[in-house]
Write an enzyme that holds these catalytic residues in place. Structure first.
Site, short mmCIF file in Angstrom:
data_model
loop_
_atom_site.label_atom_id
_atom_site.label_comp_id
_atom_site.label_asym_id
_atom_site.label_seq_id
_atom_site.Cartn_x
_atom_site.Cartn_y
_atom_site.Cartn_z
N GLU A 42 -14.02 -45.05 -43.53
CA GLU A 42 -13.70 -43.98 -43.57
C GLU A 42 -14.66 -43.00 -42.63
OE1 GLU A 42 -11.74 -40.35 -44.21
OE2 GLU A 42 -10.98 -42.08 -44.20
N GLN A 82 -3.75 -48.68 -44.72
CA GLN A 82 -4.06 -48.45 -45.95
C GLN A 82 -3.77 -47.30 -46.55
OE1 GLN A 82 -8.41 -47.93 -47.23
NE2 GLN A 82 -8.14 -50.29 -47.55
N CYS A 133 -12.76 -47.34 -52.70
CA CYS A 133 -13.59 -46.36 -52.00
C CYS A 133 -14.28 -45.62 -53.06
CB CYS A 133 -12.68 -45.23 -51.38
SG CYS A 133 -13.54 -43.79 -50.84
N HIS A 171 -15.06 -56.14 -52.10
CA HIS A 171 -16.34 -55.83 -51.85
C HIS A 171 -17.33 -56.00 -53.19
CE1 HIS A 171 -19.17 -52.74 -49.83
NE2 HIS A 171 -19.81 -53.23 -50.87
N ASN A 199 -16.46 -59.59 -48.95
CA ASN A 199 -16.84 -58.35 -48.42
C ASN A 199 -18.24 -57.91 -48.78
OD1 ASN A 199 -15.97 -54.87 -48.20
ND2 ASN A 199 -16.71 -56.07 -46.61
N GLY A 200 -18.91 -57.44 -47.94
CA GLY A 200 -20.36 -56.88 -48.28
C GLY A 200 -21.70 -57.74 -47.82
N ASP A 201 -22.60 -56.82 -47.43
CA ASP A 201 -23.66 -57.72 -46.90
C ASP A 201 -23.88 -58.75 -45.74
OD1 ASP A 201 -25.16 -55.84 -48.20
OD2 ASP A 201 -26.23 -57.01 -49.42
N GLY A 235 -17.82 -54.97 -42.39
CA GLY A 235 -17.98 -53.31 -42.01
C GLY A 235 -19.05 -53.17 -41.19
N ARG A 236 -20.17 -52.83 -41.79
CA ARG A 236 -21.15 -52.15 -41.22
C ARG A 236 -21.88 -53.33 -40.17
NH1 ARG A 236 -24.85 -50.49 -45.70
NH2 ARG A 236 -23.74 -52.31 -46.59
#
Length: 323
Positions: free
Chosen positions: A9, A68, A98, A168, A199-201, A223-224
């Site tokens: 977001e 989504q 979220c 996540h 998902n994550g890291d 993501g990041r």
């Protein structure tokens, strides 16, 4: 193996989706969440967040875009999902991950992980309402403040009709604090009979390899890590294909950054376009020394024409800018 670009977001909007998917390696991406409350939203609300719906729900590179939805009312979510499908959404994804306080306070996102029965009702109603040939998927965290209910929540989603679940691997309270608990993804994978994405890291190819070993899943959402290393998905795909990894240099990447800026100039007001560029540059500094230098130069600059000059770009003569 599939590699998905995470919906973030206020960051991974249609401009960034366009640029990142053109680099390669991404199999599908997801809109920023569409907030659903009491009514079916107008087509303009969907097309604002997902202009790709005008182009067969694909980015310029041909990468599929999923829509989504975020909310807590099963019938309202179902009605909006059905409407989104009439606009061209090929997949409906439901957000139960979220962590934003404002979202959770209004009963959306990760707070719903406290109510597995509601998760099941939402999935069941959306699945019942949406055409059978449209997949319905879900994204969750490991819980709100406790991981103890993670498996029950995942089972509620799968039994309700989710065809894929992205996990996540943190709770809401943990936010983005490392580490991600990939071992819980393995537990969830064993507890449901649908594909599970980790998902994550995942910031590097080595992170992906460790995640795969610990979680036991091949499919991944990033993501990041992808925003800060735009060719990460392509690197992972190279490893998976048994090819040598060739990293994108800053010189190769800069034309895409310039294109991102030009798109932001055309689609955002002069008040907001510089902030979007700085937001991405700040994340790029994690991997590119050149981004550190450029960010320092642009940090206090808000004049779009001066930024054009600093980047060495020129707007087309017929470009229409938002005033």
């Amino acid at each position: 193996m599939q590699i998905a670009l995470a919906p973030m977001e206020g960051l991974v909007d249609h401009i960034l989706r366009d640029v990142l998917t053109r680099i390669g390696g991404i199999d599908w991406c997801v809109t920023e969440f569409v907030r659903v409350t009491e009514r079916v939203l107008p087509a303009s609300a969907y097309r604002k967040l997902a202009p790709e719906l005008f182009t067969a729900a694909q980015t310029r590179a041909g990468t599929q875009l999923r829509v989504q939805l975020l909310g807590s009312d099963p019938q309202c979510l179902a009605d909006n999902a059905a409407f989104a499908c009439t606009l061209g959404a090929p997949v409906i994804d439901l957000n139960f991950g979220c962590p934003a306080k404002t979202v959770n306070k209004s009963r959306g996102g990760a707070v719903l992980l406290k109510e597995p029965e509601l998760l099941h009702r939402i999935l069941r109603e959306v699945r019942r309402t949406v055409a059978a040939d449209i997949p319905v998927t879900a994204k969750m965290r490991l819980g709100f403040d406790d991981k103890g209910g993670a498996i029950e929540c995942a089972q509620a989603l799968a039994e309700g009709g989710a065809e894929q679940i992205v996990v996540h691997a943190r709770t809401k309270v943990e936010g983005y604090k490392p580490p991600a608990h990939w071992e819980w993804v393995a537990l969830i994978k064993e507890a449901v009979n649908v594909p599970v994405f980790a998902n994550g890291d995942v910031w590097t190819v080595a992170d992906w390899q460790r995640c795969r070993e610990v979680s036991g899943v091949d499919d991944i959402m990033i993501g990041r890590g992808l925003v800060s290393r735009p060719d990460l998905a392509r690197q992972i795909a190279m490893v998976k294909a048994g090819e040598p990894v060739v990293e994108m240099t800053w010189q190769e990447f800069q034309p895409l950054l310039n294109d991102f800026w030009l798109q932001a100039r055309k689609k955002l007001s002069p008040r907001f376009a510089p902030g979007r560029l700085k937001q991405w540059l700040a994340l790029l500094t994690r991997n590119y020394p050149e981004a550190v230098l450029l960010f320092d130069q642009l940090r206090r600059e808000n004049d779009c024409l001066r930024i054009d000059a600093m980047l060495g770009v020129e707007l087309p003569l017929n470009a229409e800018l938002v005033s």
